[in-house]
Enzyme design. Structure first.
Site, PDB file in Angstrom:
ATOM      1  N   THR A  33       6.572 -64.350 -88.239  1.00 46.47           N
ATOM      2  CA  THR A  33       7.981 -64.574 -87.898  1.00 46.47           C
ATOM      3  C   THR A  33       8.320 -63.775 -86.644  1.00 46.47           C
ATOM      4  OG1 THR A  33       8.899 -62.704 -89.149  1.00 46.47           O
ATOM      5  CG2 THR A  33       8.436 -64.724 -90.385  1.00 46.47           C
ATOM      6  N   CYS A  34       9.598 -63.769 -86.281  1.00 48.21           N
ATOM      7  CA  CYS A  34       9.993 -63.086 -85.056  1.00 48.21           C
ATOM      8  C   CYS A  34       9.769 -61.580 -85.122  1.00 48.21           C
ATOM      9  CB  CYS A  34      11.458 -63.386 -84.737  1.00 48.21           C
ATOM     10  SG  CYS A  34      12.612 -62.864 -86.033  1.00 48.21           S
ATOM     11  N   GLY A 173      33.188 -67.082 -75.381  1.00 50.14           N
ATOM     12  CA  GLY A 173      32.025 -66.278 -75.011  1.00 50.14           C
ATOM     13  C   GLY A 173      30.789 -66.770 -75.732  1.00 50.14           C
ATOM     14  N   GLY A 178      28.458 -64.006 -79.336  1.00 50.77           N
ATOM     15  CA  GLY A 178      29.058 -65.319 -79.528  1.00 50.77           C
ATOM     16  C   GLY A 178      28.105 -66.290 -80.196  1.00 50.77           C
TER      17      GLY A 178
END
Length: 427
Positions: A33-34, A173, A178
């Site tokens: 995974t990340c 944003g 955001g």
């Protein structure tokens, strides 16, 4: 280093096949995974298996073996099982109880369904059960623990009952915060939102990323911000502007949306002027409000994580019992094969001396007699190796019996040699 070692989901089956082709690896799984790269193995030899997999990782990534060894962590047997169960439950995540890792564990389980053994697929199946139980029975995943998730959670709780699905969401944003707000809105079931940003490129990238989820993200330039705000029920702000974007006179001029308009400002410095909160038609929440929510939720999750550990321990014991019960099967097969070899060799030797004058019927009688004798001798040992419902025997006792038979009949070495021979034949 983690990026170089990472394996995309689409390549997991190929990577697993390569790992299983190594001489001392029976089964394998990859969880990449990340923020983690983990390989789970069932090895014929612990030391040699680790060495082969490390060399495979080095060859695949181009990272020297010495560097990999400097950064790795190795867990064996029960520790490895417990670690995966904690990972699945979200106890090993940066955000306690986060749900994405459970989905990734499920992805591994799906990849393993294409005939990659029994023990490792069983491990991941039980890990999913543990992860689900930990969340369901402790409420571990409830309560926002990041500013962005708290912003969304707070906004949805402040909306009038039953209006969340129809509320118009405006995100001002499209930077890191955001984007996280958008993701949390999507996770909460929001299917349409307007995003105001100076450049369209960032919003386009978010639109592309969210496309599979079917969410409608509408881009608007900054000069249309107030027009968009006039139609919004909830406004999230997260820009780097050093001056407020919404002042009292701006909001005062906006038509009321029916109920008070919510401003959730997660910017520092603030994008919504403090004077806006003085208006009857506006309710303003800022980072300080959200931090209190996050801190309380983090403390609550820490308590729930301790409760979840009891579930992890229980599920780990269940898996270990299931895995251990599988060990008796090869012992039973090997014991039968070994006794059959001894019987057949003895009969052959007997026949070479005395079989010339025997007719076919007598020879068959000798075969039947010796087989019957072996079966009667084996009946007791086999009875004490059964792990099914026919014998109400505790598993530890069964495993003790298995270890005793392995030692007495010298089966362990034969089992290992047989597995290695099978691996070499595959090559």
């Amino acid at each position: 280093m983690r990026e170089k070692l990472a394996i995309p989901v689409a390549e997991w089956p190929h990577a697993i096949s390569e790992l299983c082709a190594l001489n001392h690896i029976e089964e394998a799984a990859v969880l990449s995974t990340c923020n983690r790269m983990e390989i789970y193995l069932l090895a014929l030899s612990q030391h040699r298996g680790v060495r082969e997999v490390t060399q495979w990782m080095s060859k695949r990534s181009g990272i020297p073996v010495s560097d990999i060894c400097h950064h790795w962590f190795l867990l064996y047997n029960n520790d490895a099982t417990q670690h995966l169960f904690e990972v699945s439950a979200g106890l090993d995540s940066l955000v306690l109880g986060e749900g994405q890792i459970l989905s990734q564990v499920k992805q591994v389980r799906e990849k393993l369904r294409s005939g990659f053994g029994m023990v490792i697929p069983g491990l991941f199946e039980k890990a999913i059960t543990a992860g689900k139980r930990a969340r369901a029975e402790t409420g571990l995943a409830s309560g926002a623990v990041s500013v962005s998730s708290a912003a969304v959670e707070l906004a949805l709780t402040k909306l009038p009952s039953g209006s969340a699905s129809s509320a118009v969401m405006l995100v001002v944003g499209a930077g890191k915060m955001g984007k996280l707000v958008i993701k949390h809105l999507v996770a909460k079931g929001c299917t349409r939102m307007v995003v105001v940003n100076r450049s369209q490129e960032r919003v386009a990238a978010i639109q592309e990323e969210m496309m599979p989820s079917g969410v409608e993200i509408i881009y608007k330039p900054f000069d249309e911000m107030l027009a968009c705000a006039a139609e919004a029920n909830v406004i999230f702000t997260s820009t780097a502007s050093e001056t407020p974007l919404f002042l009292k006179e701006h909001v005062e001029a906006l038509p009321l949306p029916g109920a008070a308009r919510l401003f959730v400002d997660i910017s520092v410095p603030r994008n919504v002027g403090s004077c806006v909160a003085e208006l009857d038609g506006a309710r303003v929440y800022n980072v300080d409000d959200l931090r209190e929510v996050v801190a309380a939720n983090k403390e609550d999750r820490a308590r729930k994580a301790m409760e979840a550990q009891d579930i992890i321990t229980e599920e780990t014991r269940k898996f270990e019992a299931w895995r251990d019960s599988l060990q008796t099967v090869p012992t039973i097969k090997k014991l039968r094969r070994k006794t059959e070899r001894i019987r057949a060799a003895s009969v052959e030797k007997f026949m070479s001396r005395y079989g010339k004058d025997m007719d076919k019927k007598t020879k068959e009688a000798v075969e039947d007699l010796t087989r019957g004798m072996v079966n009667k001798i084996l009946h007791g040992p086999m009875k004490h190796l059964r792990c099914d419902d026919t014998e109400n025997r505790p598993l530890p006792e069964t495993l003790e019996n298995m270890d005793a038979l392995n030692r007495m009949f010298e089966l362990e070495l034969e089992l290992l040699e047989e597995k290695i021979r099978a691996k070499m034949e595959q090559k």
